[in-house]
Enzyme design. Sequence first.
Site, PDB file in Angstrom:
ATOM      1  CG  ASP A  44      -2.006   0.991   1.219  1.00  0.00           C
ATOM      2  OD1 ASP A  44      -2.061   1.777   0.248  1.00  0.00           O
ATOM      3  OD2 ASP A  44      -2.802   1.009   2.171  1.00  0.00           O
ATOM      4  CG  ASP A  90      -3.014   3.748  -2.861  1.00  0.00           C
ATOM      5  OD1 ASP A  90      -4.104   3.141  -2.930  1.00  0.00           O
ATOM      6  OD2 ASP A  90      -2.613   4.329  -1.850  1.00  0.00           O
ATOM      7  CD  GLU A  91      -5.649  -0.751  -0.879  1.00  0.00           C
ATOM      8  OE1 GLU A  91      -5.485  -1.646  -0.034  1.00  0.00           O
ATOM      9  OE2 GLU A  91      -6.407   0.219  -0.709  1.00  0.00           O
TER      10      GLU A  91
HETATM   11 MG    MG Z   1      -2.451   3.975   0.210  1.00  0.00          MG
END
Ligand code: MG
Length: 437
Positions: free
Chosen positions: A27, A120-121
Amino acid sequence: MSTSPRLESVKHSWGHDEIGCSILHVDMDAFFASCEVARHPHLAHHPVIIGTGSRSVVSTANYEARQFGIHSAQSLASAHRLCPQGVFLPVDHQYYSMVSRRIFDQLRTLTDHLQQVSIDEAYVDVSGIVYQWKGPVAIARWIRQRVWDVAHVTCSVGIASNMLIAKLASTNAKPNGMLLIPASRNEEFIHMFPVQSVPGIGPATAKVLHQYGISTVQQLSELSVTQIQDICHSSSLAYYLSEASHGISRRKVVPRKPEKSISEERTFTQDTTSLAEVKTLVQHCADDICLKLRSKQLVARTITVKVRFADFSYRTKSFTCPSPFTSSRYLMTYAFPLLCSLITTDHSAVECDRPLRLAGLSVSKLSAQAQTAIQPELSLETSQAPDHRFLEKSSQAEHVLDVIKTKYGDNSISFGLSPQIKLEHGEVMLKHEDHQE
Ligand SMILES: [Mg+2]
């Protein structure tokens, strides 16, 4: 920003037993803000807040800004009050998507057992490669270094035997950290969290559980499946929650889910009745959506227009185009009449019937460009069919815009509104589905 609970009390070493810990949750830390700092290095160590417009909300704030009490979904007006010295920047989705692609393309060179769950993960199942490395922790170290090398942003990694624990571990390793939870300690680890940290327990379920005196995962684990079922009235949810409360998760990493739709919506700075203002905003949404389509090498068939009125009621209308498209000019040829029919009953109006708060577009029925033949349209159910030469030239111009936007950001250039696509809604009859609330 993740809303999962973070507990200082779990931020310590849980041991070094990596056996069976083949799920990594990766993350990025304060991703949008980190991307901005990466391209504007002079912003490092300054509070950076991403979001625009006095009526919008904070999308992401870096850790420096969070020290002022700034968090995601907070109104930008409050953020300005709390941190007047902060650097406030608009959301630049194209740029963040490009950085995200660069990062995850790099991580896919490690293994294709990677499930990206947001910009974003991602979860990575390293069970197939763990023996080539010195264990999952070594892989996590490599990932963190590669993310920094390719994008100059930091990430946190949770290492565990299942996806549930790995996600909680990465959240609690932030920022720029790594947390290994040995499989034998899953239950002890999750027992430290409040119930709402279990995915599937939203505010409503948490409230009901609280009424029964259940506020922690440990308390939940002391109930039988039948007791949980009596509370939540669902046997499948009860089984899932019972297992989760013991740190058990059966979810598997599913590599790359095909995208179902792409959408873009924006809030007006002030509620508006100006048709021209609404059209301009929707045009910008169309440009952004089509840039995403082209960069992902997808085509779309169905358009949905959405408007939210000042009283928060909303309406949507959908239309499936005769031909798949990637061009925003083409998209707008159909989206404008749909939009007009949602916001005015007067065909010659320049004002909407009611003030609007937000407008947006989404496109669906997506397929890969390479596998979809784009046929020229032989007939359209319109009295003013799109001019194909105009559309072709527009499409070439859009490719040039893509290059400029990728280099200088998505606010760097856009089309002006062309009179050729200013179709009034009375001129075009489209078959569509209408929805309102
Ligand atoms: Mg994040």
